[in-house]
Enzyme design. Structure first.
Site, mmCIF file in Angstrom:
data_model
loop_
_atom_site.group_PDB
_atom_site.id
_atom_site.type_symbol
_atom_site.label_atom_id
_atom_site.label_comp_id
_atom_site.label_asym_id
_atom_site.label_seq_id
_atom_site.Cartn_x
_atom_site.Cartn_y
_atom_site.Cartn_z
ATOM 1 C CG LEU A 83 -18.610 -2.461 -4.570
ATOM 2 C CD1 LEU A 83 -17.478 -2.444 -5.188
ATOM 3 C CD2 LEU A 83 -19.795 -2.373 -5.583
ATOM 4 C CD GLU A 113 -14.294 1.945 -12.404
ATOM 5 O OE1 GLU A 113 -14.279 2.197 -10.947
ATOM 6 O OE2 GLU A 113 -15.196 2.355 -12.896
ATOM 7 C CE LYS A 115 -13.635 -3.360 -2.848
ATOM 8 N NZ LYS A 115 -12.968 -3.076 -1.764
ATOM 9 C CG ASP A 117 -7.062 -1.767 0.793
ATOM 10 O OD1 ASP A 117 -8.269 -1.524 1.218
ATOM 11 O OD2 ASP A 117 -6.394 -2.428 1.239
ATOM 12 N NE ARG A 136 -19.839 2.175 2.371
ATOM 13 C CZ ARG A 136 -20.306 1.619 3.414
ATOM 14 N NH1 ARG A 136 -19.911 1.674 4.884
ATOM 15 N NH2 ARG A 136 -21.212 0.673 3.114
ATOM 16 C CD GLU A 172 -11.614 3.528 -1.617
ATOM 17 O OE1 GLU A 172 -12.871 3.920 -1.744
ATOM 18 O OE2 GLU A 172 -11.329 2.759 -0.797
ATOM 19 C CE1 TYR A 224 -16.950 4.738 -5.518
ATOM 20 C CE2 TYR A 224 -14.902 4.900 -4.397
ATOM 21 C CZ TYR A 224 -16.125 4.842 -4.571
ATOM 22 O OH TYR A 224 -16.913 4.719 -3.178
ATOM 23 C CE LYS A 309 -12.387 -7.734 -1.005
ATOM 24 N NZ LYS A 309 -11.898 -6.917 0.245
ATOM 25 C CB CYS A 403 14.805 -6.536 28.961
ATOM 26 S SG CYS A 403 15.764 -6.348 27.430
ATOM 27 C CB CYS A 406 19.626 -5.697 29.933
ATOM 28 S SG CYS A 406 18.063 -5.078 30.482
ATOM 29 C CB CYS A 421 13.928 -2.949 27.800
ATOM 30 S SG CYS A 421 15.488 -2.662 28.909
ATOM 31 C CB CYS A 426 18.930 -2.366 27.584
ATOM 32 S SG CYS A 426 18.630 -3.807 26.662
#
Ligand code: IVH
Length: 672
Positions: A83, A113, A115, A117, A136, A172, A224, A309, A403, A406, A421, A426
């Site tokens: 799209l 509608e 969208k 994700d 897809r 989706e 959809y 968006k 680290c 320690c 680490c 530690c």
């Protein structure tokens, strides 16, 4: 007879699909989970005994099957386009004007509608049976992931009679937020790196070769678009689709004009955060399918649809410092310490930088101004650095080679981005591992919060989780503000954990890499005692379904380490329970025996199966020469006859109950 069976199988399939739909689509279940389970079990058994009755639309396919070697490539017809995006009201209005110019004689109305994700999927039903699900891919060809798609619970495997025989749909696939959060909790407990977001996790999941794993991941789908025209309008298509029991979760709404579309966009701007799935915008489509055809598509995207968006909520602030968190499994996570800033209603002071690779890629430096974003995830992330605002004297951040807690050198395992680490002593690892040890689903020691753990460590009263069991009242009363009563309460809690927690809880509490709650339970139930588990070799471990080479290797490494052995010896000396309770008090009198259940039984099969398995039995679906015992309920049919023919021992339900009761009152076995 076999015609009867075929009819029964068909009846079961229809019933199960109906209840599935009531549960997942209509949200109004009519029967209990147990009753549902009983129907499914009956069908599974029927199909196991008569594989010729198995059909691709059988709900039994939802549990997944043998892993695949790879996916077949399938061409999309028509191609799956993407799209065009718009990011403002003006751009959306401009899109609508362009549409109007292209079809000057018409007055287009729209459908708005959400969208979702997730990842798009093309679905095909033939003779009303789901025959194909294809990702897809590049839009022209995708991967055939039918076996995986069949495990998606809200996707009907068969459509009702009133559906057209052939139906091609687009939708989706997504992972509900709650499912994603639970999956990450599980991973965290097992010391695995967390997944970034539901979308990527969905994309990874749908392409797993092992559909059994997919079945466990709780994906969902929302339709959809119907490529097959069922009506003259897209909105009516969707309505039809929904009437056929297919899920439409994107809240489609007819909009007479672009003003109505803009109102929809505003209405969902905030409200979408309360949905159980991530959305990244609104899709606007011309409703009239004739107009759609006239508008057509460019090579990339249709002209009849556009995406709006939503901007993720962002804020800018300054990085005051980059600190490092050392987790229970030793993973070092860089964290940005920020100048406090308000973002989407909360004040943000810290943001994770995920790992050093990510940090290096974004080149975040102390003193930088960064863009923060709060997407679907709760934890804000650093999107990018505002380079124009970078102080001239800034230096790239150097990942630590030691680290920070320690001082031991850190390691990076092949194939992993995480830096770790690996010093088991530690302080950061010790602290986190104690925190994990006492947590609710592990040893469940209430009243031992982070602050207290820190204090006990600081004052040298404990060294690691084993020394919790050495704490005395004096130790605790010594601490500031600790009275006798609270000391006694905590000691009672610690004491209780020795007796009341099972081997499964203990194994989880130990914090072995890759051993989350589920794996811990499987191991505990399989081995029964910690000694049996310690004695197990690689083959023994890998022979357990659900335990792969990675998990097996991690378990072996853990128990091979002298430090681990030492800890277990200490826990044992303190009287911590190291056995998994069994109904039979630890014995497995049915070890190696194959039991088959048939006919109507008064308890759910799953329950009976679990009790039998706890005694060591394997519960099979069909009678063969290998069967040792048949449990025949009322109206038992062909299996009973076959068992008689083969001279197999047969008991009724009363016999079964007395067998289970008798075994569970027998003497506990000696450990090991
Ligand atoms: S219609 C010709 N409707 O968004 C393309 N797409 O960015 C028609 N998506 O590939 C797509 N929710 O995976 C449409 N309600 C919705 C959608 C939706 C999510 C995804 C879809 C598509 C991508 C395009």
């Amino acid at each position: 007879m076999s015609q009867d069976l075929a009819a029964r199988a068909a009846e079961l399939r229809a019933e199960i699909e109906r209840h599935n739909r009531l549960y997942y689509v209509d949200n109004r279940p009519e029967i209990s989970d147990q009753a549902f389970d009983a129907l499914l079990r009956e069908l599974i058994e029927l199909e196991e005994a008569h594989p010729e009755l198995r059909t691709p639309d059988s709900p039994t396919q939802r549990v997944g099957g043998e892993p695949l070697e790879g996916f077949e490539q399938v061409e999309h017809s028509p191609p799956m386009l993407s799209l065009d995006n718009t990011y403002s009201r003006d751009e959306l209005v401009e899109w609508a004007r362009r549409v109007a110019r292209l079809v000057p004689d018409a007055q287009p109305s729209y459908v708005a509608e959400l969208k979702i994700d997730g990842v798009s999927i093309s679905l095909r039903y033939e003779d009303r049976v789901l025959v194909r699900a294809v990702t897809r891919g590049n839009g022209i060809v995708g991967d055939d992931v039918t076996a995986n798609a069949r495990t998606i619970r809200n996707l009907p495997l068969r459509l009702p009679q009133q559906a057209p025989a052939t139906l091609e749909l687009r939708g989706e696939i997504y992972m509900p937020r709650r499912v994603f959060a639970a999956l990450n909790r599980e991973r965290e407990a097992a010391g695995l790196p967390l997944y970034a977001n539901p979308r990527n996790t969905t994309a990874g999941t749908i392409r797993l070769l092992d559909s059994r794993e997919v079945a466990r991941r709780g994906l969902k789908v929302s339709i959809y678009q119907s490529v097959t025209e069922l009506a003259a309008r897209h909105s009516d298509n969707l309505e039809r689709v929904q009437q056929l029991g297919l899920p439409v979760a994107a809240h489609p709404e007819r909009c007479a004009d672009v003003e109505a579309v803009l109102a929809y966009v505003e209405r969902w701007r905030e409200a979408r955060h309360r949905l159980d799935f991530d959305t990244d915008g609104v899709v606007v489509k011309v409703d009239d399918l004739d107009l759609e055809r006239r508008l057509g598509s460019t090579a990339k995207a249709p002209r009849w649809a556009v995406a709006y968006k939503y901007a993720a909520e962002q804020a800018q602030t300054v990085v005051k410092g980059i600190s490092v968190q050392v987790g229970r499994t030793g993973v070092l996570t860089p964290v940005a310490e920020l100048e406090p800033v308000l973002l989407a209603g909360t004040t943000v002071r810290r943001a994770t930088l995920h790992n050093y690779e990510d940090l290096a890629r974004k080149d975040v430096r102390v003193g930088d101004t960064v863009v923060l974003e709060k997407g679907g995830d709760v934890i804000p992330k650093v999107v990018e650095v505002v380079l124009e605002k970078r102080p001239p004297d800034s230096r790239p951040f150097k990942p630590p080679s030691r680290c920070p807690v320690c001082g031991d050198p850190v390691e990076r395992f092949p194939g992993e981005v995480a830096v770790r680490c690996i010093n088991p002593a530690c302080p950061a690892i010790v602290r986190e591992s104690i925190h994990h040890f006492v947590s609710k689903n592990a040893m469940n020691i209430e009243g031992l919060g982070d602050k207290l753990i820190d204090q006990l460590l600081r004052e040298g009263k404990i060294e690691d989780f084993t020394s919790l069991y050495e704490l005395t009242k004096e130790d605790l009363v010594d601490l500031e503000r600790w009275g006798e009563k609270s000391a006694e309460n905590l000691l009672a809690e610690i004491e209780k954990s020795k007796r009341e927690r099972t081997l499964a809880h203990l194994l989880f509490a130990l914090g072995i890499r890759f051993v989350g709650e589920r794996v811990a339970k499987i191991l505990a139930e399989h081995f029964g005692t910690i000694d049996a588990l310690i004695a197990a070799g690689r083959e023994d471990l890998e022979a357990i379904p659900e335990i792969g080479p990675k998990v097996a290797a991690s378990i072996l490494t853990y128990f091979a380490h002298p430090k681990s052995r030492d800890r277990i010896a200490k826990l044992r000396a303190h009287g911590v329970n190291m056995e998994q309770p069994r109904p039979a008090g630890g014995r497995r009198p049915l070890e190696g025996k194959t039991v088959v259940l048939t006919g109507a039984l008064s308890r759910p099969r799953r329950e009976i199966k679990e009790s039998l398995e706890a005694l060591g039995a394997r519960v099979a679906g069909s009678v063969s020469a290998k069967t040792d015992l048949l449990v025949a309920g009322d109206n038992a049919g062909s299996k009973l006859a076959k068992a008689r023919d083969l001279g197999i021992e047969i008991i009724d339900e009363a016999g079964l109950e007395s067998l289970l009761a008798q075994e569970s009152t027998s003497e506990p076995a000696e450990p090991g």
